[in-house]
Design an enzyme around this catalytic site. Structure first.
Site, mmCIF file in Angstrom:
data_model
loop_
_atom_site.group_PDB
_atom_site.id
_atom_site.type_symbol
_atom_site.label_atom_id
_atom_site.label_comp_id
_atom_site.label_asym_id
_atom_site.label_seq_id
_atom_site.Cartn_x
_atom_site.Cartn_y
_atom_site.Cartn_z
ATOM 1 C CD GLU A 88 -8.157 -11.470 -10.822
ATOM 2 O OE1 GLU A 88 -6.924 -11.497 -10.682
ATOM 3 O OE2 GLU A 88 -8.552 -11.325 -12.133
ATOM 4 N NE ARG A 140 6.022 -14.293 -4.617
ATOM 5 C CZ ARG A 140 5.062 -14.148 -5.424
ATOM 6 N NH1 ARG A 140 5.426 -13.371 -6.559
ATOM 7 N NH2 ARG A 140 3.773 -14.573 -5.146
HETATM 8 P P1 AMP Z 1 -2.887 -8.342 -4.096
HETATM 9 O O1 AMP Z 1 -3.481 -8.700 -2.715
HETATM 10 O O2 AMP Z 1 -4.022 -8.260 -5.178
HETATM 11 O O3 AMP Z 1 -2.462 -6.753 -3.661
HETATM 12 O O4 AMP Z 1 -2.061 -9.190 -4.269
HETATM 13 C C1 AMP Z 1 -0.550 -9.182 -3.775
HETATM 14 C C2 AMP Z 1 -0.031 -10.604 -3.471
HETATM 15 O O5 AMP Z 1 -0.125 -11.430 -4.864
HETATM 16 C C3 AMP Z 1 1.517 -10.308 -3.425
HETATM 17 O O6 AMP Z 1 1.861 -11.131 -2.292
HETATM 18 C C4 AMP Z 1 2.114 -10.975 -4.458
HETATM 19 O O7 AMP Z 1 3.199 -11.570 -4.379
HETATM 20 C C5 AMP Z 1 1.000 -11.662 -5.438
HETATM 21 N N1 AMP Z 1 0.527 -11.033 -6.912
HETATM 22 C C6 AMP Z 1 -0.419 -10.362 -7.103
HETATM 23 N N2 AMP Z 1 -0.237 -10.516 -8.646
HETATM 24 C C7 AMP Z 1 1.066 -10.642 -8.870
HETATM 25 C C8 AMP Z 1 1.547 -10.390 -10.230
HETATM 26 N N3 AMP Z 1 1.214 -10.069 -11.329
HETATM 27 N N4 AMP Z 1 2.931 -10.894 -10.247
HETATM 28 C C9 AMP Z 1 3.503 -11.631 -9.110
HETATM 29 N N5 AMP Z 1 2.950 -11.589 -8.145
HETATM 30 C C10 AMP Z 1 1.576 -11.125 -7.887
#
Ligand code: AMP
Length: 173
Positions: free
Chosen positions: A98, A61
């Site tokens: 996670e 995205r």
């Molecule tokens: P992080 O690595 O935990 O910062 O997660 C970021 C990535 O996971 C991004 O590329 C987001 O597209 C996706 N992502 C994580 N949590 C969500 C959420 N609640 N809604 C949509 N996309 C998420």
């Protein structure tokens, strides 16, 4: 259109892709032409004078926002992709999710040494994904100027893991 109106166009999907996760669905913003243009214009205005050498977009995205931004600024676009997608020689980094782990890659020759780079993704959650992308950029000799996101989930404190980098987010929850 205000950032509150942009925020109102992002749809919450409870328990997707798994129970307990509230997914931020950006398709309802993207299919509104005024909102999508406003989002890209905010980024263009912020980065027009920053003398960037490259925009790095994070699969998948992140590509939606990084590509029009790079086009508008007349700056090259560099993809950071999931393992196995880039055809030439790559560097790879593995990072914890996670549940389980994920691998991202960048082409070894993607950036000139010292290139000033903006990294773009749709959403900042824990910061694991963008942190891994920053490692790759630095591995190929780039200098991270800033990280930009449409959405920040502030309650996950992703910024705490990214304190070395300036961060810009348009909408916060
Ligand atoms: P992080 O690595 O935990 O910062 O997660 C970021 C990535 O996971 C991004 O590329 C987001 O597209 C996706 N992502 C994580 N949590 C969500 C959420 N609640 N809604 C949509 N996309 C998420």
């Amino acid at each position: 259109m205000s950032t509150t109106e942009l925020s109102d166009l992002i749809r919450n999907i409870p328990d997707f892709p798994e129970p307990g996760i509230q997914f931020k669905d950006i398709t309802t913003l993207l299919n509104n032409g005024v909102a999508f243009k406003q989002t890209i214009d905010l980024l263009v205005t912020r980065y027009a004078e920053r003398k960037l050498d490259a925009i790095v977009g994070v699969e998948s995205r992140g590509f939606i926002f990084s590509a029009p931004l790079a086009y508008a600024l007349g700056v090259g676009l560099v993809p950071v992709r999931k393992a196995g997608k880039l055809p030439a020689a790559t560097y790879q980094v593995e990072y914890e999710l996670e549940y389980g782990s994920n691998k991202l890659e960048i082409h070894r020759d993607a950036l000139q040494p010292g290139a000033r780079v903006l990294l773009v993704d749709d959403l900042l959650a824990t910061g694991g994904t963008i942190g891994a992308a920053c490692k790759l950029v630095e591995q190929v000799g780039g200098v991270v100027e800033e990280l930009a996101f449409l959405i920040e989930l502030t309650f996950l404190n992703g910024r705490d893991n990214l304190s070395r980098y300036p961060i810009y987010t348009i909408v916060q929850y």
